[in-house]
Design a protein around this motif. Structure first.
Motif, PDB file in Angstrom:
ATOM      1  N   MET A   1      -3.643  -5.577  -2.929  1.00 20.50           N
ATOM      2  CA  MET A   1      -1.702  -6.282  -2.996  1.00 20.50           C
ATOM      3  C   MET A   1      -1.375  -5.329  -4.297  1.00 20.50           C
ATOM      4  SD  MET A   1      -0.544  -7.931  -2.030  1.00 20.50           S
ATOM      5  CE  MET A   1      -0.451  -8.780  -0.287  1.00 20.50           C
ATOM      6  N   THR A   2      -0.505  -5.394  -4.062  1.00 18.19           N
ATOM      7  CA  THR A   2       0.747  -4.793  -5.166  1.00 18.19           C
ATOM      8  C   THR A   2       1.393  -5.636  -6.314  1.00 18.19           C
ATOM      9  OG1 THR A   2       1.678  -3.146  -3.096  1.00 18.19           O
ATOM     10  CG2 THR A   2       2.853  -3.104  -5.311  1.00 18.19           C
ATOM     11  N   ASP A  41      11.868  -5.810  -2.465  1.00 17.11           N
ATOM     12  CA  ASP A  41      10.703  -5.849  -2.636  1.00 17.11           C
ATOM     13  C   ASP A  41      10.704  -7.596  -1.656  1.00 17.11           C
ATOM     14  OD1 ASP A  41       9.686  -6.974  -4.761  1.00 17.11           O
ATOM     15  OD2 ASP A  41      10.471  -5.888  -5.227  1.00 17.11           O
ATOM     16  N   GLU A  46       5.152  -8.183   5.209  1.00 11.23           N
ATOM     17  CA  GLU A  46       4.018  -8.166   4.787  1.00 11.23           C
ATOM     18  C   GLU A  46       3.356  -6.807   5.533  1.00 11.23           C
ATOM     19  OE1 GLU A  46       1.985  -9.518   1.937  1.00 11.23           O
ATOM     20  OE2 GLU A  46       4.285  -9.695   2.068  1.00 11.23           O
ATOM     21  N   ASP A  60       0.665  -1.630   6.529  1.00 10.64           N
ATOM     22  CA  ASP A  60       0.825  -2.730   5.775  1.00 10.64           C
ATOM     23  C   ASP A  60       0.590  -3.210   4.152  1.00 10.64           C
ATOM     24  OD1 ASP A  60       0.765  -3.895   8.434  1.00 10.64           O
ATOM     25  OD2 ASP A  60      -1.495  -4.273   8.808  1.00 10.64           O
ATOM     26  N   ARG A  61       0.821  -4.384   3.664  1.00  8.40           N
ATOM     27  CA  ARG A  61       0.705  -4.260   1.957  1.00  8.40           C
ATOM     28  C   ARG A  61      -0.339  -4.565   1.714  1.00  8.40           C
ATOM     29  NH1 ARG A  61       4.331  -8.157  -1.649  1.00  8.40           N
ATOM     30  NH2 ARG A  61       4.036  -7.716  -3.308  1.00  8.40           N
ATOM     31  N   PRO A  65      -1.181  -1.200  -0.262  1.00  5.90           N
ATOM     32  CA  PRO A  65      -0.113  -1.285  -1.197  1.00  5.90           C
ATOM     33  C   PRO A  65       1.030  -0.470  -1.427  1.00  5.90           C
ATOM     34  CG  PRO A  65      -2.537  -1.511  -1.781  1.00  5.90           C
ATOM     35  CD  PRO A  65      -2.349  -1.360  -0.222  1.00  5.90           C
ATOM     36  N   TRP A  68       3.163   0.742   1.290  1.00  2.00           N
ATOM     37  CA  TRP A  68       3.799  -0.030   1.208  1.00  2.00           C
ATOM     38  C   TRP A  68       5.269   0.225   0.270  1.00  2.00           C
ATOM     39  CZ3 TRP A  68       5.582  -4.343  -1.327  1.00  2.00           C
ATOM     40  CH2 TRP A  68       6.510  -5.278  -0.664  1.00  2.00           C
ATOM     41  N   ALA A  69       4.805  -0.383  -0.893  1.00  7.93           N
ATOM     42  CA  ALA A  69       6.011  -0.069  -1.984  1.00  7.93           C
ATOM     43  C   ALA A  69       6.392   1.354  -2.088  1.00  7.93           C
ATOM     44  CB  ALA A  69       5.322   0.266  -3.184  1.00  7.93           C
TER      45      ALA A  69
END
Length: 388
Positions: A1-2, A41, A46, A60-61, A65, A68-69
């Protein structure tokens, strides 16, 4: 996860990129402050979607991650796709630079009442609420799932925004009355007259116009028209409840042309290359031939172009490698000739840029113009009445 630290870094990078692109509105410093207070964000699902050249694939986050970001913060002029249906994007977080530009065009002030049309993920409603204050923004979303998710995100951000599920193109402001500002986040070819009626005289309507461009209208003192200038270029999702827009992909051109041989062909003594990257030209053609879908591609001879009207008419401009091109056309109209005549007219006008165009809307008609509201009108089709 970020992590929170990672996201802070991405936010800071976006802020710097916007500054480098001069995308922060100089006359509206509140926009930059709002971006920091309600970050992108916090309004992203997600799962995002990335185009790989053939299809939209999930990002997908929890799995990727950084990817995603990157979709959220990587490019200031690119939207982050948040929903895909039948293989095509149906909702997105609009490009940061475009969001900032449209909010600047609204000329928002504290206390203004705002109708945010097309809630999506809730981010633009959140940004507007930061400027106007609690209880001053109402937002309409046709997708019940998106509306529910946006309500949750807005509440988590501590923002008092009402989100209503419904079709904003077919009626007035939820709760009645008029607003000071209307901000649309989906594209319409023609402005629903209900939107003009929903905004007080002197108020502003900022909306994406069809496949290309966004416009800021001011409602006249008598409330019987709205007029304004093009503010910039942007491509937005189309109104889900409106007429289908012709697809912009090459497959759509092939579907219109089929296996048909050209009805006519002739030599053009001009290079199609400007059709690829001269966006002032492309916008002028979009005004002059509004139903023409234009796409380009390169080969060893140069830039080629393909045009269709989403129905039965098509044209192909094939580069010959010597600054000329073959023009091949088929169908009931000569859409290639329409395009080249419009190109000639644009040249004769001195190659006006996109900001030299605008739109006027009345109850009975609406049209685009060049040079000023009294310039030559280019009719725009009226929207279908509610329930049609």
């Amino acid at each position: 996860m970020t992590s929170a630290d990672d996201l802070a870094g991405y936010r800071a990078a976006l802020d710097r990129a916007m500054a480098a692109e001069q995308a922060w509105p100089a006359g509206a410093p509140w926009v930059r402050e709002a971006f920091a207070a309600v970050p992108r964000d916090a309004f992203a699902p997600e799962r995002l979607w990335r185009w790989d050249g053939r299809a939209y694939l999930p990002v997908d986050r929890a799995v990727d991650p950084e990817g995603w970001a990157g979709e959220l913060f990587g490019v200031v002029h690119t939207a982050a796709v948040t929903q895909v249906r039948d293989g095509l994007p149906s909702s997105s977080l609009s490009a940061p630079a475009v969001v900032a530009d449209m909010l600047d065009g609204l000329r928002l002030e504290p206390g203004h009442r705002v109708w945010d049309v097309g809630t999506g993920q809730g981010w633009t409603a959140a940004l507007a609420a930061r400027r106007t204050g609690a209880g001053r923004v109402v937002s309409t979303e046709v997708d019940p799932g998106l509306a529910a998710a946006a309500r949750g995100r807005l509440a988590a951000a501590g923002l008092d925004v009402e989100v209503v599920t419904g079709n904003a193109s077919g009626g007035g402001v939820p709760g009645g009355g008029q607003v000071d500002r209307l901000h649309a986040t989906y594209a319409v070819e023609a402005v629903p007259w209900a939107w003009v009626e929903a905004v007080r005289p002197g108020g502003r309507i900022v909306y994406p116009w069809g496949r290309l461009g966004h416009v800021a209208l001011t409602v006249a003192d008598d409330g019987r028209s709205a007029t304004g200038w093009v503010q910039g270029l942007a491509q937005f999702m189309a109104d889900r409840c409106g007429p289908a827009q012709a697809s912009t992909g090459y497959a759509a051109y092939r579907a219109v042309r089929g296996d048909a041989e050209p009805d006519t062909e002739r030599l053009l003594t001009r290079d199609p290359a400007p059709l690829e990257g001269d966006w002032d030209l492309r916008f002028a053609l979009r005004v002059a031939v509004p139903d023409a879908v234009l796409l380009t591609g390169r080969d060893e001879d140069g830039v080629n172009a393909w045009v269709h009207d989403g129905d039965r008419s098509w044209a192909a401009l094939t580069a010959r490698g010597d600054g000329t091109a073959g023009l091949y056309q088929g169908g009931p109209r000569r859409i290639g000739d329409e395009l080249t005549r419009a190109w000639d007219e644009w040249e004769e006008l001195g190659r006006p840029d996109r900001y030299d165009y605008g739109i006027t809307v009345t109850p009975d008609a609406q049209w685009a113009w060049q040079g000023g509201p009294d310039g030559p009108p280019r009719p725009i089709a009226r929207p279908a009445p509610p329930g049609a």
